[in-house]
Design a protein around this motif. Structure first.
Motif, PDB file in Angstrom:
ATOM      1  N   HIS A  49       6.396   8.009  -9.519  1.00  0.00           N
ATOM      2  CA  HIS A  49       5.143   8.709  -9.830  1.00  0.00           C
ATOM      3  C   HIS A  49       4.051   8.180  -8.926  1.00  0.00           C
ATOM      4  O   HIS A  49       4.042   7.002  -8.584  1.00  0.00           O
ATOM      5  CB  HIS A  49       4.724   8.459 -11.281  1.00  0.00           C
ATOM      6  N   MET A  50       3.115   9.041  -8.596  1.00  0.00           N
ATOM      7  CA  MET A  50       1.940   8.562  -7.878  1.00  0.00           C
ATOM      8  C   MET A  50       0.963   8.039  -8.913  1.00  0.00           C
ATOM      9  O   MET A  50       0.417   8.806  -9.716  1.00  0.00           O
ATOM     10  CB  MET A  50       1.330   9.700  -7.072  1.00  0.00           C
ATOM     11  N   SER A  51       0.756   6.731  -8.893  1.00  0.00           N
ATOM     12  CA  SER A  51      -0.033   6.137  -9.970  1.00  0.00           C
ATOM     13  C   SER A  51      -1.492   6.567  -9.896  1.00  0.00           C
ATOM     14  O   SER A  51      -2.196   6.533 -10.894  1.00  0.00           O
ATOM     15  CB  SER A  51       0.084   4.617  -9.942  1.00  0.00           C
ATOM     16  N   PHE A  73      -4.058   1.700  -2.695  1.00  0.00           N
ATOM     17  CA  PHE A  73      -4.896   2.895  -2.689  1.00  0.00           C
ATOM     18  C   PHE A  73      -4.908   3.472  -1.276  1.00  0.00           C
ATOM     19  O   PHE A  73      -5.275   2.784  -0.325  1.00  0.00           O
ATOM     20  CB  PHE A  73      -6.328   2.529  -3.097  1.00  0.00           C
ATOM     21  N   GLY A  74      -4.518   4.727  -1.158  1.00  0.00           N
ATOM     22  CA  GLY A  74      -4.604   5.353   0.157  1.00  0.00           C
ATOM     23  C   GLY A  74      -5.455   6.604   0.136  1.00  0.00           C
ATOM     24  O   GLY A  74      -6.071   6.956   1.135  1.00  0.00           O
ATOM     25  N   CYS A  75      -5.482   7.294  -1.009  1.00  0.00           N
ATOM     26  CA  CYS A  75      -6.195   8.565  -1.005  1.00  0.00           C
ATOM     27  C   CYS A  75      -6.719   8.967  -2.383  1.00  0.00           C
ATOM     28  O   CYS A  75      -7.685   9.690  -2.477  1.00  0.00           O
ATOM     29  CB  CYS A  75      -5.297   9.676  -0.464  1.00  0.00           C
ATOM     30  N   ALA A  76      -6.042   8.521  -3.441  1.00  0.00           N
ATOM     31  CA  ALA A  76      -6.398   8.941  -4.798  1.00  0.00           C
ATOM     32  C   ALA A  76      -6.334  10.457  -4.951  1.00  0.00           C
ATOM     33  O   ALA A  76      -6.991  11.033  -5.807  1.00  0.00           O
ATOM     34  CB  ALA A  76      -7.772   8.410  -5.213  1.00  0.00           C
ATOM     35  N   GLN A  77      -5.572  11.107  -4.112  1.00  0.00           N
ATOM     36  CA  GLN A  77      -5.450  12.564  -4.167  1.00  0.00           C
ATOM     37  C   GLN A  77      -4.001  13.004  -4.255  1.00  0.00           C
ATOM     38  O   GLN A  77      -3.709  14.193  -4.133  1.00  0.00           O
ATOM     39  CB  GLN A  77      -6.038  13.184  -2.895  1.00  0.00           C
ATOM     40  N   GLY A  78      -3.089  12.053  -4.358  1.00  0.00           N
ATOM     41  CA  GLY A  78      -1.682  12.432  -4.425  1.00  0.00           C
ATOM     42  C   GLY A  78      -1.107  12.883  -3.102  1.00  0.00           C
ATOM     43  O   GLY A  78      -0.105  13.593  -3.065  1.00  0.00           O
ATOM     44  N   THR A  79      -1.715  12.473  -2.001  1.00  0.00           N
ATOM     45  CA  THR A  79      -1.207  12.957  -0.718  1.00  0.00           C
ATOM     46  C   THR A  79      -0.478  11.901   0.099  1.00  0.00           C
ATOM     47  O   THR A  79       0.248  12.251   1.020  1.00  0.00           O
ATOM     48  CB  THR A  79      -2.357  13.506   0.157  1.00  0.00           C
ATOM     49  N   CYS A  80      -0.682  10.613  -0.189  1.00  0.00           N
ATOM     50  CA  CYS A  80      -0.122   9.613   0.732  1.00  0.00           C
ATOM     51  C   CYS A  80       1.067   8.856   0.175  1.00  0.00           C
ATOM     52  O   CYS A  80       1.889   8.353   0.922  1.00  0.00           O
ATOM     53  CB  CYS A  80      -1.202   8.641   1.170  1.00  0.00           C
ATOM     54  N   GLY A  81       1.148   8.706  -1.139  1.00  0.00           N
ATOM     55  CA  GLY A  81       2.322   8.077  -1.753  1.00  0.00           C
ATOM     56  C   GLY A  81       2.330   6.565  -1.742  1.00  0.00           C
ATOM     57  O   GLY A  81       3.269   5.948  -2.248  1.00  0.00           O
ATOM     58  N   THR A  82       1.296   5.940  -1.192  1.00  0.00           N
ATOM     59  CA  THR A  82       1.339   4.478  -1.105  1.00  0.00           C
ATOM     60  C   THR A  82       1.135   3.821  -2.477  1.00  0.00           C
ATOM     61  O   THR A  82       1.387   2.639  -2.646  1.00  0.00           O
ATOM     62  CB  THR A  82       0.331   3.951  -0.056  1.00  0.00           C
TER      63      THR A  82
HETATM   64  S1  FES Z   1      -3.219   6.807  -3.376  1.00  0.00           S
HETATM   65 FE1  FES Z   1      -2.436   8.330  -2.058  1.00  0.00          FE
HETATM   66  S2  FES Z   1      -0.996   9.309  -3.346  1.00  0.00           S
HETATM   67 FE2  FES Z   1      -1.904   7.911  -4.649  1.00  0.00          FE
END
Ligand code: FES
Ligand code: FES
Lengths: 162, 570
Positions: A59-61, A40-49
C-alpha cells in the motif's frame, strides 16, 4: 482537531498511538511511531517510495488513512532484517547496485517483498509489473529488476545476473 | 550483460591499471540505503518541529501593491509570517560567492514578482496543514504587468523588463558585454568560400530534475548560539555561504549537515531552503522545516533552462566543415542563478568535438518571466550538443555523406587546436563512432574505419587561425566589471583566466569601470553593508594585449587543463 487512538502491529511489535482526523499512515509511521524507513516523495500516490505492507499487501502509506490500520499488521523496511542478518532482497539490492541515491529503495524493497511472498517464481514481466508503481529517478530499473529476480526461485543465470 | 572493456584503445597512453573498474565494488552507502537508515534531511526528528509554507505568485509578472496578512496571522497554529522586509539581506545572486554577477534575486519578493510561483510571504505554523490553511488567507493586491516568455521576444527593445538589475533582459558579462562571445578565425570569409552553407534552428524545453526526494531543509537552534541545518543540498558549502549572506550572519554560526541526497541531478544546487528554514528558526526559536511538496518541486523548483540555437555551417563538398557560427539564447527565467555560468561552460565547449578552423558564437543569457533555471546534468553542454548533433545530421544529408563518416572526418584528433585555443588531448570521438557503428551494424567506409584520434592531428591543425576577426558587438556601458574572469587577485591567475587564454578582444578592452552599476536604484535603500564577495575592489585593468607569437607560445606550453577548474589530473 480530534485525536483517535489506533493500535496496530508494526514489524511484529504492538504499537498504540493517537492520530489526527485524516492523518495519513506515512506521517504516523514517520512522526508518530518513529519508523523513518518509508519515505515521502509526493504524497500523491505517484512515486511509491512510501510503500509498506498492510497484512502482506503493498500500500502507498501516503494515501492510506492511518486509522484504517487499526488491528492490522504493518511491515516496513525496518522489519526486513532478521537480527543482524539482511533479508535476501536487501543483500541483492546492495550487492547488485540496485540503489543509487537510495530514496526509492525502501519502497522498491516492499513492493518486491509483496511479490515474492505470494509468487516466489515470478517472470521478468511480473517483476516489472510489481514495481510499476515505484519511481526510481536514478534510473536503476534494470539493476533493480535483476536484483529481485536473483533472489526469486528462478535460476539467476537465466537472467544474466552476475 | 557482461561488461566489455576497450582497454585496448589507447593502451599505450594509459597510466592507470583500473583496479576497481570492472570489479564489483561495494558502495559505502549501500547498506544504509537497503536498510532504510541513510539519513536524508527529513529523517531528523525534532520535538515541536514547525513548518513553513509560502504564498506564491499566481502571475508571470506583477507588482506587489500590498500584502494583507492580518487574517492569516489569526489562523490557528500560526507563529510568524515572514515578508521580504524580514530577510536581513534580501537580495542575492548565487554566483556572488564567486564574485560573478550582480545580486538580482530576493529570497522573498517584496516589490514585484517575475515568475509564477515566486514566494512573497512565508507562514511558519505548528503543523504543515495549519501553515497551508494560513497561506490561503493571505491577500495580495497585485498590479499585473505585461510579461514575456520567449527569449527572442525578451531581447527586443519593446519587451517588458523582467529583472530590474538587467534592464535589457540580458545578463552582462564582466561588466562589458551583453553576451558571451567566441571569435576564432573568420567565419564570413569561410562561408563565402564554402560549397554549402547549412543553417538550422533548434529549441530545447526546460527539464525538471524531479528528484524522488523533494528539496528542503530543517533548521534548529543549537548550543553556542548556532543553528544546525539539515539539508538536501548538493553543494553544502555553497549553501552555507549563501545562507550566511542572505541572513547576514557569520557562517560559523551555521552548522550545516548534508551529504545524503535523495537524488539531485543539479536541481539541489540552488540554495533557497536553508536560509528560509534558518530564518524561520531564528524568528520563532523553534525547529523549522521548509520543504517543497511535489507540486512545488515540479512548478517552482528550478529546472534545466530552455535554450534556442541558430547554427550555420560552411561545408565543402568532401564534408569538411570550414566554418561554424552560433547564436544561442539561454532562457535563464526571471533571475540569473547559474545560467550565466552555464553559458561560460557552453562557449568553452563550442563548436563541439570537431576541428573547425573558423568559429563564431554569441550566446545570450536571457531573462524571461519563467521559473529561474539552474543546473542539471552536463549543464551548459547538453542542450547545445543536441543542436550540434542534430545539425551534423542535417549537414550530412545536405552534402550527401554518411552521418557517422561526417563525424569521423571532422572529429578532433590529438594535437589539434580547439576554438578556445587549447590543444586537443585524449580525444576519442573517432573511436566512439567506430565502436558505435560496429555495434549497431552500421556500415562505414574502410577509410573511416581506419581513422584514428592518434593520427593525422596536429601539424597545420595545431595552428591558430592566421587572422581572427574581432568586434565590439554587444558592448555595454554602466556595469561594474567583476573579478571572476578579468581580475587577478594577489598574483594567482584565476581559473577562469587560465581557461580563457585570450580574451575575445584584448586590445580594445578598456579598464572596467569602477562606476555605479545600473542597478543601485533598485536595491533596497536600507541595505546592510555588502558582504565581502561584492565589496572587492574593481580588478586592475587587463595587461596589454599579448602579441600573436606570445599567445601561441602560451597555448603550446600551457598546462593541460581539461576542466574549468584546471584540477583534473592528466
Ligand atoms: S509518497 Fe509518493 S506515493 Fe506515497
Ligand atoms: S536510487 Fe535514487 S530514486 Fe531510486
Amino acid at each position: 482537531m480530534t485525536k483517535k487512538p489506533v493500535q496496530f502491529q508494526l514489524n511484529g511489535d504492538q504499537k498504540a498511538t493517537f492520530v489526527d482526523d485524516g492523518q495519513n499512515l506515512l506521517d504516523v509511521l514517520r512522526r508518530g511511531v518513529g519508523d523513518l524507513t518509508p519515505k515521502f516523495g509526493c504524497a500523491q500516490g505517484t512515486c511509491g517510495t512510501c510503500t509498506v505492507l498492510i497484512d502482506g499487501q503493498p500500500h502507498m502509506s501516503c494515501l492510506t488513512l492511518a486509522e484504517t490500520v487499526e488491528g492490522k499488521s504493518v511491515t516496513t523496511t525496518a522489519g526486513l532484517e532478521n537480527g543482524a542478518e539482511l533479508h535476501p532482497l536487501q543483500k541483492a539490492f546492495m550487492e547488485q547496485f540496485a540503489a543509487q541515491c537510495g530514496y526509492c529503495t525502501p519502497g522498491m524493497l516492499m513492493a518486491a517483498k509483496a511479490l515474492l511472498d505470494t509468487n516466489p517464481n515470478p517472470t521478468r514481466e511480473e517483476v516489472v509489473e510489481a514495481i510499476s508503481g515505484n519511481i526510481c529517478r536514478c534510473t536503476g530499473y534494470e539493476a533493480i529488476i535483476n536484483a529481485i529476480l536473483s533472489v526469486a526461485g528462478n535460476s539467476p543465470q537465466r537472467y544474466g545476473v552476475r | 550483460m557482461p561488461v566489455e572493456f576497450r582497454k585496448d584503445i589507447f593502451s599505450e597512453e594509459r597510466d592507470d591499471n583500473l583496479n576497481e573498474i570492472g570489479q564489483p565494488t561495494q558502495r559505502q552507502d549501500a547498506l544504509g540505503h537497503v536498510t532504510g537508515r541513510s539519513p536524508y534531511y527529513d529523517d531528523h526528528l525534532f520535538d515541536n518541529l514547525h513548518h513553513m509554507r509560502c504564498k506564491r505568485s499566481p502571475h508571470h509578472h506583477a507588482r506587489i501593491r500590498s500584502i494583507d496578512i492580518s487574517a492569516a496571522e489569526r489562523m490557528p497554529g500560526v507563529r510568524r509570517i515572514l515578508l521580504g522586509k524580514d530577510v536581513p539581506n534580501n537580495l542575492n545572486t548565487l554566483l556572488s560567492l564567486l564574485d560573478f554577477g550582480i545580486d538580482d534575486e530576493p529570497l522573498i519578493a517584496d516589490k514585484k514578482v517575475s515568475y509564477i510561483g515566486e514566494p512573497v510571504a512565508a507562514v511558519i505554523a505548528e503543523t504543515d496543514r495549519q501553515a497551508r490553511d494560513a497561506v490561503a488567507k493571505i491577500r495580495v493586491d497585485w498590479e499585473v504587468l505585461p510579461h514575456v516568455l520567449d527569449v527572442e521576444e525578451a531581447v527586443r527593445s519593446d519587451a517588458p523588463t523582467v529583472n530590474d538589475v538587467y534592464p535589457d533582459n540580458v545578463f552582462v558579462y564582466h561588466g562589458s558585454y551583453d553576451h558571451q562571445k567566441l571569435r576564432y578565425g573568420d567565419v564570413d570569409a569561410a562561408f563565402a568560400q564554402a560549397d554549402h552553407v547549412v543553417e538550422g534552428r533548434y529549441q530545447m524545453s526546460p527539464i525538471e530534475q524531479a528528484p524522488t526526494e523533494t528539496c528542503g531543509a530543517i533548521a534548529a537552534p543549537e548550543t553556542n548560539d548556532r543553528f544546525v541545518c539539515y539539508t538536501s543540498t548538493q553543494a553544502l558549502f555553497f549553501s552555507l555561504g549563501t545562507a550566511a549572506k542572505l541572513l547576514n550572519v557569520q557562517s560559523n554560526r551555521l552548522h550545516f549537515i548534508g551529504g545524503t541526497v535523495g537524488g539531485g541531478f543539479g536541481g539541489k544546487v540552488d540554495s533557497l531552503h536553508e536560509p528560509m528554514a534558518i530564518l524561520g528558526c531564528m524568528v520563532t526559536g523553534k525547529p523549522c522545516k521548509f520543504m517543497f511538496d511535489r507540486e512545488e518541486e515540479m512548478q517552482v523548483g528550478a529546472p534545466r533552462g530552455a535554450e534556442r540555437w541558430y547554427v550555420k555551417d560552411g561545408v565543402m563538398n568532401d564534408g569538411r566543415i570550414v566554418a561554424r557560427k552560433f547564436t544561442g539564447y539561454f532562457d535563464s527565467g526571471a533571475y540569473t542563478r547559474l545560467s550565466s555560468y552555464a553559458i561560460i561552460k557552453c562557449v568553452g565547449h563550442l563548436p563541439g568535438p570537431y576541428t573547425i578552423p573558423n568559429v563564431y558564437a554569441d550566446v545570450y543569457c536571457v531573462f524571461t518571466n519563467r521559473t529561474p533555471a539552474t543546473a542539471m546534468r552536463g549543464f551548459g553542454i547538453t542542450g547545445v550538443d543536441f543542436a550540434i548533433e542534430a545539425h551534423m545530421d542535417k549537414v550530412a544529408e545536405t552534402v550527401g555523406i554518411d552521418p557517422v563518416e561526417l563525424r569521423i572526418l571532422n572529429a578532433y584528433r590529438d594535437g589539434d587546436m580547439k576554438a578556445h585555443r587549447r590543444l586537443a588531448k585524449n580525444t576519442a570521438l573517432i573511436e566512439c563512432c567506430q565502436v558505435a557503428a560496429e555495434k549497431s551494424g552500421w556500415r562505414i567506409s574502410d577509410q573511416a574505419r581506419q581513422a584514428s584520434s592518434l593520427r593525422d592531428g596536429g601539424g597545420d591543425r595545431a595552428q591558430l587561425p592566421p587572422h581572427t576577426v574581432t568586434d565590439q558587438n554587444g558592448r555595454v556601458e554602466g556595469f561594474e566589471g567583476t573579478g571572476y574572469a578579468g581580475g587577478n587577485k594577489g598574483g594567482m591567475p584565476s581559473p577562469m583566466e587560465q581557461y580563457q587564454t585570450i580574451p575575445a578582444t584584448p586590445a580594445a578592452q578598456p579598464a572596467p569601470q569602477p562606476s555605479q552599476t545600473a542597478a543601485p536604484a533598485n536595491r533596497p535603500a536600507a541595505q546592510p553593508s555588502q558582504p565581502p564577495a561584492s565589496s572587492v575592489p574593481p580588478p586592475p585593468p587587463p595587461a596589454t594585449s599579448p602579441d600573436a607569437d606570445q599567445l601561441r607560445d602560451r597555448t603550446r606550453h600551457s598546462r593541460r587543463f581539461s576542466s574549468i577548474s584546471g584540477l583534473r589530473r592528466r
